[in-house]
Motif scaffolding. Structure first.
Motif, mmCIF file in Angstrom:
data_model
loop_
_atom_site.group_PDB
_atom_site.id
_atom_site.type_symbol
_atom_site.label_atom_id
_atom_site.label_comp_id
_atom_site.label_asym_id
_atom_site.label_seq_id
_atom_site.Cartn_x
_atom_site.Cartn_y
_atom_site.Cartn_z
ATOM 1 N N HIS A 55 0.840 -1.205 0.000
ATOM 2 C CA HIS A 55 0.000 0.000 0.000
ATOM 3 C C HIS A 55 0.872 1.252 0.000
ATOM 4 N N THR A 104 10.573 -4.764 6.343
ATOM 5 C CA THR A 104 9.628 -3.925 5.589
ATOM 6 C C THR A 104 10.072 -3.892 4.127
ATOM 7 N N HIS A 110 4.673 0.090 0.060
ATOM 8 C CA HIS A 110 5.411 -0.692 1.053
ATOM 9 C C HIS A 110 4.483 -1.716 1.696
ATOM 10 N N ALA A 119 4.520 -4.473 5.457
ATOM 11 C CA ALA A 119 5.195 -5.156 6.558
ATOM 12 C C ALA A 119 5.088 -6.652 6.290
ATOM 13 N N ARG A 159 8.904 -6.717 18.509
ATOM 14 C CA ARG A 159 9.162 -5.654 17.517
ATOM 15 C C ARG A 159 8.414 -4.427 18.006
ATOM 16 N N ARG A 181 5.679 5.548 15.150
ATOM 17 C CA ARG A 181 5.378 5.972 13.782
ATOM 18 C C ARG A 181 4.760 7.375 13.780
HETATM 19 C C1 SIN Z 1 6.113 -1.935 9.108
HETATM 20 O O1 SIN Z 1 5.729 -2.112 10.279
HETATM 21 O O2 SIN Z 1 7.100 -2.535 8.668
HETATM 22 C C2 SIN Z 1 5.367 -1.014 8.192
HETATM 23 C C3 SIN Z 1 4.150 -0.523 8.856
HETATM 24 C C4 SIN Z 1 3.303 0.404 8.014
HETATM 25 O O3 SIN Z 1 2.847 0.042 6.934
HETATM 26 O O4 SIN Z 1 3.071 1.500 8.479
#
Ligand code: SIN
Length: 287
Positions: free
Chosen positions: A104, A131, A262, A264, A274, A278
């Motif tokens: 997304h 990621t 990107h 996850a 983890r 953000r």
């Molecule tokens: C992640 O946690 O690696 C990405 C998270 C996100 O899409 O904000």
């Protein structure tokens, strides 16, 4: 400061070392910003930031958005969303566990989607937690001339609701998911964005669609829209456009949602923790 900028892949991403985001000057900020626009994804290593410093750095890029998910914002700084699989002393989750597990670009379900997203890594699991990023300029550039002409004036329909989206599944970790997405559908109407987006600063064109939020193509019937979207999505995640970020503790990673998709990738489990902070910076119209 002795800033060093090193590419992380042949397609996108750069690592920055020699910078302390608590004390950088304006000239250093200009170098970071230029690297952000050129490389689309930046990893600034070895940072030691308190929540205020993370927000102050984020605000250099624009207005930091309030988060929709109030349950997991940081108590002392609500502009920060906590992503974590950790729990408190009562066993309650302290952060979002499964953010962004489908490809997304952030907040494309809004009329003004996010400009950049910034993640600050406090703790990484012993495995997984990678990621993935994909370069949507490169994906657009590599389309055939016929495809570029076909999509030049088309618009994608974007929805926050996983209930309307056949390309994604609802996470088992979210017990109230159906009610949650029904409420979201009411609060945030679907929006349209161009399939080919022109970056407001660089002027470059990128492909602008994703399996997580793009649910159809305006003016095409469902079958034709689905077939076109499937083709564009499969193209956009070809290996040659991608970079996978393997996190280190104290990384600050930021990306430009106007030209990057990107996801996850998971692959870790409690009690292997983890834990990230953000922030998301507001963007403007897409055209
Ligand atoms: C992640 O946690 O690696 C990405 C998270 C996100 O899409 O904000």
């Amino acid at each position: 400061m002795n800033i060093q900028i090193t590419r992380l892949s042949n397609t996108l991403g750069a690592e920055i070392t020699g910078v302390d985001l608590n004390t950088y000057d304006d000239a250093t900020f200009e170098e970071i910003n230029a690297a952000y626009l050129e490389h689309q994804v930046l990893c600034i290593r070895d940072q030691n930031l308190d929540p205020e410093s993370l927000v102050t750095f984020s605000e250099r890029f624009g207005v930091v958005e309030p988060h929709d998910n109030l349950k997991f914002t940081l108590a002392q700084q609500p502009k920060i969303l906590v992503l974590s699989n950790d729990v408190d002393e009562d066993g309650n989750q302290i952060g979002v566990i499964d953010a962004g597990d489908a490809w997304h670009t952030d907040h494309s379900f809004k009329t003004h989607p996010a400009n950049c997203t910034i993640l600050y890594s406090l703790k990484n699991p012993s495995q997984g937690g990678v990621t993935d990023f994909t370069n949507m300029y490169a994906a657009y550039d590599a389309l055939s001339d016929d495809m570029k002409a076909r999509i030049a004036n088309l618009r994608g329909r974007h929805s926050i609701s996983k209930l309307k989206n056949k390309r994604v599944q609802i996470s088992g970790a979210r017990e109230d998911a159906v009610e949650f997405y029904k409420r979201q559908e009411k609060a945030i109407p679907d929006v349209d964005h161009p399939l080919v987006r022109t970056h407001p600063v660089t002027g470059r064109k990128s492909l602008y669609c994703s399996p997580r939020f793009t649910v159809g193509i305006v003016g095409l019937d469902e079958d034709e829209g689905d077939a076109l979207l499937d083709e564009l999505i499969a193209h956009s995640i070809k290996p040659e456009f991608r970079y996978s970020h393997h996190w280190r503790d104290s990384d600050v990673v930021m990306w430009d949602n106007r030209c990057v998709n990107h996801r996850a990738t998971g692959g870790y489990e409690y009690p292997d923790i983890r834990h990230l902070y953000r922030t998301t910076v507001e963007g403007g119209p897409t055209g």
